[in-house]
Write a protein that holds these residues in place. Structure first.
Motif, PDB file in Angstrom:
ATOM      1  N   GLY A   1       0.815  -1.213   0.000  1.00 44.40           N
ATOM      2  CA  GLY A   1       0.000   0.000   0.000  1.00 44.40           C
ATOM      3  C   GLY A   1       0.846   1.261   0.000  1.00 44.40           C
ATOM      4  N   LEU A   2       1.923   1.258   0.779  1.00 44.56           N
ATOM      5  CA  LEU A   2       2.832   2.400   0.818  1.00 44.56           C
ATOM      6  C   LEU A   2       3.482   2.615  -0.541  1.00 44.56           C
ATOM      7  CD1 LEU A   2       4.364   4.593   2.378  1.00 44.56           C
ATOM      8  CD2 LEU A   2       5.995   2.831   3.085  1.00 44.56           C
ATOM      9  N   HIS A   3       3.893   1.548  -1.181  1.00 44.88           N
ATOM     10  CA  HIS A   3       4.493   1.652  -2.511  1.00 44.88           C
ATOM     11  C   HIS A   3       3.510   2.253  -3.504  1.00 44.88           C
ATOM     12  CE1 HIS A   3       5.536   0.160  -6.562  1.00 44.88           C
ATOM     13  NE2 HIS A   3       6.760   0.464  -6.162  1.00 44.88           N
ATOM     14  N   ALA A   4       2.262   1.798  -3.467  1.00 45.39           N
ATOM     15  CA  ALA A   4       1.240   2.335  -4.371  1.00 45.39           C
ATOM     16  C   ALA A   4       1.025   3.826  -4.129  1.00 45.39           C
ATOM     17  CB  ALA A   4      -0.067   1.561  -4.199  1.00 45.39           C
ATOM     18  N   ALA A   5       0.948   4.229  -2.854  1.00 46.88           N
ATOM     19  CA  ALA A   5       0.742   5.642  -2.529  1.00 46.88           C
ATOM     20  C   ALA A   5       1.922   6.492  -2.986  1.00 46.88           C
ATOM     21  CB  ALA A   5       0.526   5.795  -1.026  1.00 46.88           C
ATOM     22  N   LEU A   6       3.138   5.996  -2.795  1.00 51.64           N
ATOM     23  CA  LEU A   6       4.318   6.743  -3.239  1.00 51.64           C
ATOM     24  C   LEU A   6       4.379   6.842  -4.757  1.00 51.64           C
ATOM     25  CD1 LEU A   6       7.017   5.412  -0.747  1.00 51.64           C
ATOM     26  CD2 LEU A   6       6.008   7.707  -0.808  1.00 51.64           C
ATOM     27  N   SER A   7       3.946   5.799  -5.443  1.00 57.38           N
ATOM     28  CA  SER A   7       3.928   5.825  -6.911  1.00 57.38           C
ATOM     29  C   SER A   7       2.942   6.873  -7.426  1.00 57.38           C
ATOM     30  CB  SER A   7       3.559   4.451  -7.465  1.00 57.38           C
ATOM     31  OG  SER A   7       4.561   3.523  -7.180  1.00 57.38           O
ATOM     32  N   VAL A   8       1.758   6.923  -6.819  1.00 52.43           N
ATOM     33  CA  VAL A   8       0.760   7.921  -7.223  1.00 52.43           C
ATOM     34  C   VAL A   8       1.279   9.326  -6.931  1.00 52.43           C
ATOM     35  CG1 VAL A   8      -1.541   8.832  -6.691  1.00 52.43           C
ATOM     36  CG2 VAL A   8      -1.215   6.381  -7.004  1.00 52.43           C
ATOM     37  N   ALA A   9       1.879   9.526  -5.764  1.00 55.20           N
ATOM     38  CA  ALA A   9       2.412  10.841  -5.411  1.00 55.20           C
ATOM     39  C   ALA A   9       3.527  11.261  -6.364  1.00 55.20           C
ATOM     40  CB  ALA A   9       2.911  10.832  -3.968  1.00 55.20           C
ATOM     41  N   THR A  10       4.389  10.330  -6.722  1.00 58.75           N
ATOM     42  CA  THR A  10       5.468  10.629  -7.664  1.00 58.75           C
ATOM     43  C   THR A  10       4.908  11.029  -9.020  1.00 58.75           C
ATOM     44  OG1 THR A  10       6.954   9.104  -6.532  1.00 58.75           O
ATOM     45  CG2 THR A  10       7.525   9.691  -8.800  1.00 58.75           C
ATOM     46  N   ASP A  11       3.941  10.262  -9.512  1.00 58.79           N
ATOM     47  CA  ASP A  11       3.323  10.585 -10.802  1.00 58.79           C
ATOM     48  C   ASP A  11       2.638  11.953 -10.757  1.00 58.79           C
ATOM     49  OD1 ASP A  11       4.209   8.187 -11.799  1.00 58.79           O
ATOM     50  OD2 ASP A  11       2.273   7.167 -11.611  1.00 58.79           O
ATOM     51  N   ALA A  12       1.971  12.272  -9.646  1.00 60.45           N
ATOM     52  CA  ALA A  12       1.302  13.564  -9.515  1.00 60.45           C
ATOM     53  C   ALA A  12       2.315  14.705  -9.523  1.00 60.45           C
ATOM     54  CB  ALA A  12       0.473  13.595  -8.232  1.00 60.45           C
ATOM     55  N   LEU A  13       3.434  14.528  -8.832  1.00 64.17           N
ATOM     56  CA  LEU A  13       4.469  15.563  -8.830  1.00 64.17           C
ATOM     57  C   LEU A  13       5.089  15.746 -10.210  1.00 64.17           C
ATOM     58  CD1 LEU A  13       6.235  14.861  -5.436  1.00 64.17           C
ATOM     59  CD2 LEU A  13       4.922  16.895  -6.046  1.00 64.17           C
ATOM     60  N   LEU A  14       5.328  14.665 -10.904  1.00 60.17           N
ATOM     61  CA  LEU A  14       5.886  14.765 -12.256  1.00 60.17           C
ATOM     62  C   LEU A  14       4.922  15.492 -13.188  1.00 60.17           C
ATOM     63  CD1 LEU A  14       7.492  11.217 -12.636  1.00 60.17           C
ATOM     64  CD2 LEU A  14       8.685  13.407 -12.369  1.00 60.17           C
ATOM     65  N   LEU A  15       3.635  15.180 -13.095  1.00 57.40           N
ATOM     66  CA  LEU A  15       2.635  15.858 -13.921  1.00 57.40           C
ATOM     67  C   LEU A  15       2.558  17.341 -13.573  1.00 57.40           C
ATOM     68  CD1 LEU A  15       0.373  15.810 -15.999  1.00 57.40           C
ATOM     69  CD2 LEU A  15      -1.192  15.111 -14.163  1.00 57.40           C
ATOM     70  N   ALA A  16       2.556  17.654 -12.295  1.00 59.01           N
ATOM     71  CA  ALA A  16       2.501  19.054 -11.870  1.00 59.01           C
ATOM     72  C   ALA A  16       3.713  19.820 -12.381  1.00 59.01           C
ATOM     73  CB  ALA A  16       2.417  19.136 -10.338  1.00 59.01           C
ATOM     74  N   ASN A  17       4.885  19.221 -12.356  1.00 60.21           N
ATOM     75  CA  ASN A  17       6.089  19.873 -12.866  1.00 60.21           C
ATOM     76  C   ASN A  17       6.007  20.090 -14.361  1.00 60.21           C
ATOM     77  OD1 ASN A  17       7.343  20.173 -10.393  1.00 60.21           O
ATOM     78  ND2 ASN A  17       8.389  18.205 -10.517  1.00 60.21           N
ATOM     79  N   ARG A  18       5.475  19.110 -15.092  1.00 64.57           N
ATOM     80  CA  ARG A  18       5.324  19.273 -16.547  1.00 64.57           C
ATOM     81  C   ARG A  18       4.334  20.385 -16.870  1.00 64.57           C
ATOM     82  NH1 ARG A  18       3.701  13.792 -18.025  1.00 64.57           N
ATOM     83  NH2 ARG A  18       4.978  12.820 -16.463  1.00 64.57           N
ATOM     84  N   LEU A  19       3.224  20.422 -16.135  1.00 58.04           N
ATOM     85  CA  LEU A  19       2.227  21.460 -16.386  1.00 58.04           C
ATOM     86  C   LEU A  19       2.771  22.842 -16.035  1.00 58.04           C
ATOM     87  CD1 LEU A  19      -0.975  19.674 -15.062  1.00 58.04           C
ATOM     88  CD2 LEU A  19      -0.352  20.103 -17.438  1.00 58.04           C
ATOM     89  N   ALA A  20       3.559  22.937 -14.980  1.00 56.35           N
ATOM     90  CA  ALA A  20       4.136  24.220 -14.573  1.00 56.35           C
ATOM     91  C   ALA A  20       5.179  24.717 -15.580  1.00 56.35           C
ATOM     92  CB  ALA A  20       4.756  24.098 -13.188  1.00 56.35           C
ATOM     93  N   ALA A  21       5.829  23.789 -16.256  1.00 59.36           N
ATOM     94  CA  ALA A  21       6.862  24.156 -17.215  1.00 59.36           C
ATOM     95  C   ALA A  21       6.266  24.697 -18.516  1.00 59.36           C
ATOM     96  CB  ALA A  21       7.758  22.965 -17.521  1.00 59.36           C
ATOM     97  N   ASN A  22       4.996  24.390 -18.763  1.00 58.27           N
ATOM     98  CA  ASN A  22       4.365  24.840 -20.023  1.00 58.27           C
ATOM     99  C   ASN A  22       3.771  26.186 -19.899  1.00 58.27           C
ATOM    100  OD1 ASN A  22       5.084  22.565 -21.407  1.00 58.27           O
ATOM    101  ND2 ASN A  22       3.250  21.461 -20.834  1.00 58.27           N
TER     102      ASN A  22
END
Length: 60
Positions: free
Chosen positions: A39-60
């Motif tokens: 469960g912790l791994h799944a939560a960290l994976s979702v958080a990582t993906d969300a941060l990566l998406l937020a960084n991509r959106l902020a860069a545009n």
């Protein structure tokens, strides 16, 4: 048998649990911790993906 559960992170390893001197079938003792780690791994994976998406959106 001494059993330990570790979580390996990119920069360190974290001790999650330690069961000294387990006898016989120790699956029922260890199984809940394994489920928590999954469960912790799944939560960290979702958080990582969300941060990566937020960084991509902020860069545009």
């Amino acid at each position: 048998m001494d059993v330990t559960a570790h979580l390996g992170l990119a920069t360190t390893e974290v001790l999650l649990a330690k069961w000294p001197d387990l006898q016989g079938d120790w699956t029922p003792v260890v199984h809940p911790t394994v489920l928590e780690v999954i469960g912790l791994h799944a939560a960290l994976s979702v958080a990582t993906d969300a941060l990566l998406l937020a960084n991509r959106l902020a860069a545009n």
